[in-house]
Design an enzyme around this catalytic site. Structure first.
Site: not given
Ligand code: PAF
Length: 279
Positions: A31, A36-37, A150, A152-153, A188, A190
């Site tokens: 959420g 980006g989402h 994504g 980024k992670d 992000s 954050r």
């Molecule tokens: O990247 C994220 O937002 C979280 O790590 C994920 C993949 C939704 C798992 O909780």
């Protein structure tokens, strides 16, 4: 747009769609959705096709936060998120409660034990076990043909790919490029924590990584030298790690060269920012 809070109802609905021959594409999120989402959602729609089903999960997963991390303060904005999902043409949102995802006596975990050892795995013990477990659960509940994450992670994406391969999940993993603010800061949820002054500092991570890439494209460098150069550009940050790793194994390399990944995690105040670049 369907909204499911109960696992049983979500499972039933997705099962009926699968039986009707629909391709289901899942975008797992925590959420606090941002641009980006939205680009993950667009990718998911392209992959699902007009007749397929695009699903988003919104779940702040307690299992991936350490005891001193930001689980409680993690931004939650469900109403806004649902409006964004609707506008983005999402067909179904799965938003379970923590209690329904993790029974009080929950004691089973999915874990990846090699790619998750270094980088964020070292600084955040248990984090990837929490990620793998929730992603495995989401895959079991939704049973998507495809899931979109994504870049980024980067480590997360590699860990999930490995889990899917090792545990034979019939899910194709698609990883999409990091979306950035105009000044280069990786998008992000954050970033919402940053004060205006910190927000001004934050794009220096990207600039340091771009400069590192520029240097390596001229000639290879000993990895510790490159890491030191990056750190020296991050005065004012509390650097968690700067590491040059093999892009596939995520093992540290001795010499940084084209094709390697540099990953950075650094705090501005209490906010932990991550980014990475391919050299
Ligand atoms: O990247 C994220 O937002 C979280 O790590 C994920 C993949 C939704 C798992 O909780």
């Amino acid at each position: 747009m369907k909204l499911f809070r109960r696992i049983s109802e979500a499972s039933k609905w997705f099962q009926a769609r699968r039986r009707a021959g629909k391709r289901i594409v899942l975008v797992p999120t925590m959420g606090a959705l941002h641009t980006g989402h939205l680009s993950l959602f667009r990718k998911a729609r392209r992959l699902a096709g007009r007749k397929g089903v695009v699903a988003a999960s919104i779940f702040v997963n307690p299992a991936q936060f350490g005891p001193r991390e930001d689980f409680r303060s993690y931004p939650r904005a469900l109403k806004r998120d649902l409006a964004l999902c609707k506008k983005a043409g999402i067909d179904a949102v799965f938003h379970p409660s923590a209690g329904s995802m993790y029974a009080a006596n929950h004691s089973s975990w999915a874990d990846e034990t090699r790619l998750s050892r270094g980088l964020c795995g070292r600084s955040r013990p248990g984090h990837f076990r929490g990620v793998c477990t929730v992603v495995a659960k989401l895959f079991n509940i939704v049973q998507p043909a495809i899931a979109v994450f994504g870049e980024k992670d980067y480590q997360q994406a590699q860990v999930i790919r490995r889990m899917v391969r090792d545990l034979n999940f019939p899910v194709r993993i698609i990883v999409t490029p990091t979306r950035r603010e105009p000044d280069g800061l990786a998008m992000s949820s954050r970033n919402l924590y940053l004060s205006p002054a910190q927000r001004g500092q934050a794009p220096r991570i990207r600039r340091a990584l771009m400069e590192a890439r520029r240097q390596v494209r001229m000639r290879s460098h000993p990895a510790p030298v490159l890491a030191r150069k990056i750190k020296s550009r991050l005065a004012g940050f509390r650097v968690d790690y700067v590491e040059v790793v093999d892009a596939r194994t995520l093992e540290s390399v001795k010499r940084a060269q084209r094709g390697d990944r540099v990953a950075v995690a650094a705090f501005l105040g209490k906010t932990r920012l991550i980014d990475n670049i391919i050299l």
